[in-house]
Design an enzyme around this catalytic site. Sequence first.
Site, PDB file in Angstrom:
ATOM      1  N   GLU A 199     -17.828  -8.153  13.360  1.00  0.00           N
ATOM      2  CA  GLU A 199     -17.345  -6.902  13.949  1.00  0.00           C
ATOM      3  C   GLU A 199     -15.825  -6.844  14.092  1.00  0.00           C
ATOM      4  OE1 GLU A 199     -19.421  -6.172  17.612  1.00  0.00           O
ATOM      5  OE2 GLU A 199     -21.378  -6.209  16.663  1.00  0.00           O
ATOM      6  N   GLU A 239     -27.418  -7.625  13.701  1.00  0.00           N
ATOM      7  CA  GLU A 239     -27.636  -7.486  15.155  1.00  0.00           C
ATOM      8  C   GLU A 239     -28.284  -6.153  15.431  1.00  0.00           C
ATOM      9  OE1 GLU A 239     -24.229  -7.924  17.767  1.00  0.00           O
ATOM     10  OE2 GLU A 239     -23.549  -9.696  16.659  1.00  0.00           O
TER      11      GLU A 239
HETATM   12  O1  IFM Z   1     -22.968  -9.089  22.623  1.00  0.00           O
HETATM   13  C1  IFM Z   1     -22.414  -8.345  21.592  1.00  0.00           C
HETATM   14  C2  IFM Z   1     -22.133  -9.232  20.397  1.00  0.00           C
HETATM   15  O2  IFM Z   1     -21.280 -10.277  20.719  1.00  0.00           O
HETATM   16  C3  IFM Z   1     -21.501  -8.446  19.289  1.00  0.00           C
HETATM   17  N1  IFM Z   1     -22.235  -7.248  18.993  1.00  0.00           N
HETATM   18  C4  IFM Z   1     -22.651  -6.415  20.087  1.00  0.00           C
HETATM   19  C5  IFM Z   1     -23.346  -7.237  21.144  1.00  0.00           C
HETATM   20  C6  IFM Z   1     -23.782  -6.336  22.318  1.00  0.00           C
HETATM   21  O3  IFM Z   1     -22.679  -5.707  22.873  1.00  0.00           O
END
Ligand code: IFM
Length: 449
Positions: free
Chosen positions: A172, A354
């Site tokens: 990210e 994710e």
């Molecule tokens: O916890 C975070 C993760 O570290 C990166 N993506 C989003 C998740 C939720 O906010």
Amino acid sequence: MNKYELPQDSQLRHKDFVFGVATSSYQIEGGVAEGGRTPSIWDTFCQKPGKVDDGDNGDVACDHYHLWQQDIEMISDLGVDAYRLSIAWPRILPEDGVVNPQGLAFYEQIIDACHARGMTVYVTLYHWDLPQYLEDKGGWLNRETAYKFAEYADVVSRHFGDKIDVYTTLNEPFVAAFLGYRWGIHAPGVVGEREGFLASHHLMLGHGLAMPVLRKNAPNAKHGVVFSASPAYPLEDKDIGAANYSDADNYQWFIDPVLKGEYPALITEHQAMHMPMILEGDLEIISAPVDYIGINYYTRNVVRYDEHGEIKIVPQPENEHTYIGWEMYPQGLTDLLVRLNERYDNMPPIYVTENGAATDDTCVDGQVNDEQRIRYFQTHLEAIDQAIRAGVRIDGYFAWSLMDNFEWAFGYRQRFGLVYVDYQTQERTLKQSAIAYKNMLLERAEENK
Ligand code: IFM
């Protein structure tokens, strides 16, 4: 519901579709001053009053640094195919140019334990824990940090080679650059438009510089990068331009240079005075071919222009939200995957690296009935199935997160885990959502026998 129902004849039922769980180093490890690790920007940021809810920090987190064996056992018991973790840069290079064998050994035992249990390992090199000594020299505002990142990638990949099945350079970059260096709500807390774009260019350059290094040292592993994306929807037809701009700012700014070798014109024109210095050859470096891209999806953005022509996110109070305040919108995941597939001609396979929900969990008599999270996963798995049916190639899905952990500026109040963590005792309890994941995977394994 005690198991997620995968649609009939779904690609998700196929044995080659990868199901996993994900974590990141700073969010779970603790042991911040052990094993030769030195501070990262998050250790520093957490000490600043008012930056993290309840003054929380990652000093202990889930104490995974000490409890990793039982954690890997727990992951394996879920029946997943893969574990996605990240490596803490300041454990590997606690000082500039100094390699820490203890840091490498810590991750090696985890990787070996996963392999011994038949799981593949997806390793992210940068999930936001930049060594503080690099921040002291400007962090991602300093072009030199991109080269430092490539050196770090070299150290890790020379040591592990193909033992790491799938490498991810960055997790990210939107969050690392914009929340960290543009809006100041993440470490290191810098505020400024110019700074946000500069940091983002250096992050992407770091990714590009690392790619050939990783390929050379781990020729049989897969290599790629992970993006967050919240697709935009116009509130009304007159807001279509706002939605297009929001998509450009939220994810195209990061994905375009990798897959198209250019930055989106919407941003370069609109933000002309904040554009970073892009040297000749930078975009060629950044657009090195990748084997996959990872997409992290949680929610969407509904947007409109306000009376000053500024773009505003419009809350959707009539729709369901998770505890963190994010709208639950599974259709957004299908739409996003389809939009990406349409935008990029050379789209590599996608992993949904994710996806998950923070819910207001309580553990009562050893049970956590996280009904909303179960619905979240069920509907988002269906959304992925829809995208695959629409022609998008998606190779895997990782639930965020294995267990409750340090949710950055929200501290420990927001629980994203499949597994409940009692932070007083470090006891782990499988939530109903974890049991449903396990049962689904068991059923799939039976089907594929
Ligand atoms: O916890 C975070 C993760 O570290 C990166 N993506 C989003 C998740 C939720 O906010």
